[in-house]
Enzyme design. Structure first.
Site, PDB file in Angstrom:
ATOM      1  CG  ASN A  60      13.365  17.105 -14.211  1.00 38.97           C
ATOM      2  OD1 ASN A  60      13.184  17.258 -13.007  1.00 38.97           O
ATOM      3  ND2 ASN A  60      13.231  18.083 -15.091  1.00 38.97           N
ATOM      4  CB  SER A 114      14.144  22.339 -14.891  1.00 38.85           C
ATOM      5  OG  SER A 114      13.389  23.520 -15.032  1.00 38.85           O
ATOM      6  CE  LYS A 159      12.310  19.270 -10.899  1.00 34.16           C
ATOM      7  NZ  LYS A 159      11.183  19.806 -11.658  1.00 34.16           N
ATOM      8  CG  HIS A 183      -1.668  -1.242   1.461  1.00 31.78           C
ATOM      9  ND1 HIS A 183      -2.912  -1.521   0.935  1.00 31.78           N
ATOM     10  CD2 HIS A 183      -1.312  -2.352   2.163  1.00 31.78           C
ATOM     11  CE1 HIS A 183      -3.287  -2.729   1.318  1.00 31.78           C
ATOM     12  NE2 HIS A 183      -2.334  -3.262   2.062  1.00 31.78           N
ATOM     13  CD  GLU A 210       9.466  12.267 -15.318  1.00 29.18           C
ATOM     14  OE1 GLU A 210       8.667  12.884 -14.632  1.00 29.18           O
ATOM     15  OE2 GLU A 210      10.436  12.818 -15.883  1.00 29.18           O
TER      16      GLU A 210
END
Ligand code: ARG
Length: 461
Positions: free
Chosen positions: A287, A279, A285, A158, A292
């Site tokens: 990433n 970024s 940043k 969970h 993704e």
């Protein structure tokens, strides 16, 4: 005005240019050209072998086709829209090269059994390549696992901290998924590897062809028993798309974990510069674009599976032009799976660093050893449910006191239950918590060591 088509003697005028474009598949089925040539060479050899054409004619066709292959590889053969599809393009070029004998190639054959043959030859190759990529991916997983048998990582259910596990155990879960993917592709391969060549347009042919002969030349394991089925079956493509979708499910799940792990909230991994991007506005940043994109690309493969199912569901026998729609989704799925497997393999091999100190700290900062306290009592004769309730109480009061289980004094433990002894501290240390789960397939170090060995054996055969 577009040129008249190969089939156009029956027609008064040529196709409307927009309809010609609409009808054409050459823009994408050019991908099949080498398989088309190989298939046609086998067909030509069979025509000669059965005496339908002379041996010299067969020879000319085979050589002419080989020339087209070379022209294509050197970028000299680039058929345009007027060719309609790759099959017409090759036949037309062949006739230019070898003269009128080129017009004999299509004896006892239709584009319907031809395109089915090409697609299967293509997919056979692609399946073998993807299986090899899965092996590379698995190899990287075992390599990392082997080095991290004793590295602990919080295990979740969970998405709540549940019990700590060996990092190797966690990674080997993905190894097992990839193993099923590899096996599944092998199963699909069996049904891809069946020849429809010689089924003709739909009903077979009046010529004394030898379907086993062409199947043998093309290394097909068997031939379609029913010509109507042979030209209109795309089950093999759907099965492949299912297998491809499952590969994407697995890569996407791993991607999701890497994205979480790389976040400030988890801090379990660092992304190396070679596999992360910045970024355009936020200078701080870094990433996780690779996972993704993999997660994002999963959708298109599922979409192609759905599209193919829908294409097939209402089709009356036998060939219908709807079937031309099988290709782009198939090609895109193949390319997507290959690109994602490659990217994820590189990401794992050189783009990720597990933050072992942070992981070691993470497994000590929670109540993920609560089950072990209950197990401790249960092993000393306290009924498990009773022990479970007692530990629930301890967790509650510890949270209120801002303490962890390891912070309780022996006195406190013994007040809770006389069965507690000094060895409780060892029993609830993260290392022991993991080591103790030594049931088959569990995260205990002995199990995981064996799992690493078994994994190595699996990919070496
Ligand atoms: N380009 C067609 C396809 O991909 C080849 C088969 C055409 N057959 C036909 N009967 N029009 O399906």
């Amino acid at each position: 005005m577009t040129e008249k088509q190969t089939w156009s003697q029956r027609f008064e005028s040529a196709l409307h240019p927009a309809i010609a474009r609409f009808n054409a598949s050459i823009n994408f089925d050019i991908e099949l050209i080498e398989y088309d040539i190989t298939g046609s060479q086998a067909h030509a050899k069979m025509l000669a072998h059965t005496g339908i054409i002379s041996p010299e004619e067969g020879e000319k066709l085979v050589t002419g086709l080989e020339q087209i292959r070379q022209e294509y590889r050197q970028g000299q053969f680039q058929p345009g829209i007027d060719a309609e599809d790759v099959h017409f393009a090759v036949e037309k070029r062949l006739t230019e090269i070898v003269g009128d004998v080129g017009k004999k190639l299509h004896t006892a054959r239709s584009r319907n059994d031809q395109v089915g043959t090409d697609t299967r030859l293509y997919l056979r190759d692609q399946i073998r390549q993807i299986q090899q990529q899965l092996r590379d991916f698995q190899t990287v997983l075992v390599d990392i696992a082997e080095k991290n048998i004793e590295t602990l990582i919080p295990g979740y259910t969970h998405l709540q901290r549940a019990q700590p596990v060996s990092l190797a155990h966690h990674l080997l879960a993905y190894f097992q998924m990839a193993q099923r993917d590899w096996e599944r592709l092998g199963d699909v391969y069996k049904r891809v590897n069946v020849s429809p060549l010689g089924c003709g347009a739909l009903a077979g042919t009046t010529f004394p062809i030898d379907r086993h002969y062409t199947a043998g030349l093309l290394h097909f394991e068997g031939i379609y028993a029913n010509s109507l089925d042979g030209v209109s079956d795309r089950d093999f493509a759907i099965e492949f798309l299912c297998a491809a979708s499952l590969i994407m499910v697995h890569l996407s799940r791993l991607s999701e974990e890497v994205i979480l792990w790389a976040s400030e909230e988890f801090r379990f991994v660092t992304l190396k510069d070679s596999c992360a991007t910045g970024s355009s506005i936020m200078p701080q940043k870094k990433n996780p674009d690779v996972p993704e994109l993999v997660r994002g690309k999963t959708g298109r493969v599922f979409g192609h599976l759905q599209a193919m199912l829908v294409i097939m569901k209402g089709l009356p026998l036998a060939y219908n032009k709807d079937l031309q729609e099988d290709k782009e989704g198939l090609f895109d799925s193949v390319n997507t799976v290959k690109a994602c497997l490659e990217a994820m393999t590189i990401l794992l091999a050189e783009g990720l660093e597990f933050r072992t100190q942070r992981l070691a700290q993470a497994v000590t900062e929670d109540f993920a050893n609560a089950t072990d306290v209950a197990d401790y009592l249960a092993a000393r004769g306290v009924p498990f449910r009773e022990a479970y309730n007692l530990v629930g109480q301890v967790v509650k009061t510890s949270i209120a006191a801002g303490k962890l289980l390891k912070d309780l004094t022996l006195d406190e433990w013994q007040k809770l239950h006389p069965a507690f002894d000094a060895d409780i501290y060892e029993a609830i240390s993260p290392r022991q918590v993991v080591a103790a789960r030594n049931s088959y397939g569990g995260t205990g170090f002995t199990q995981v060591k064996q799992a690493v060995l078994a994994a190595r054996t699996q990919i070496s055969t």
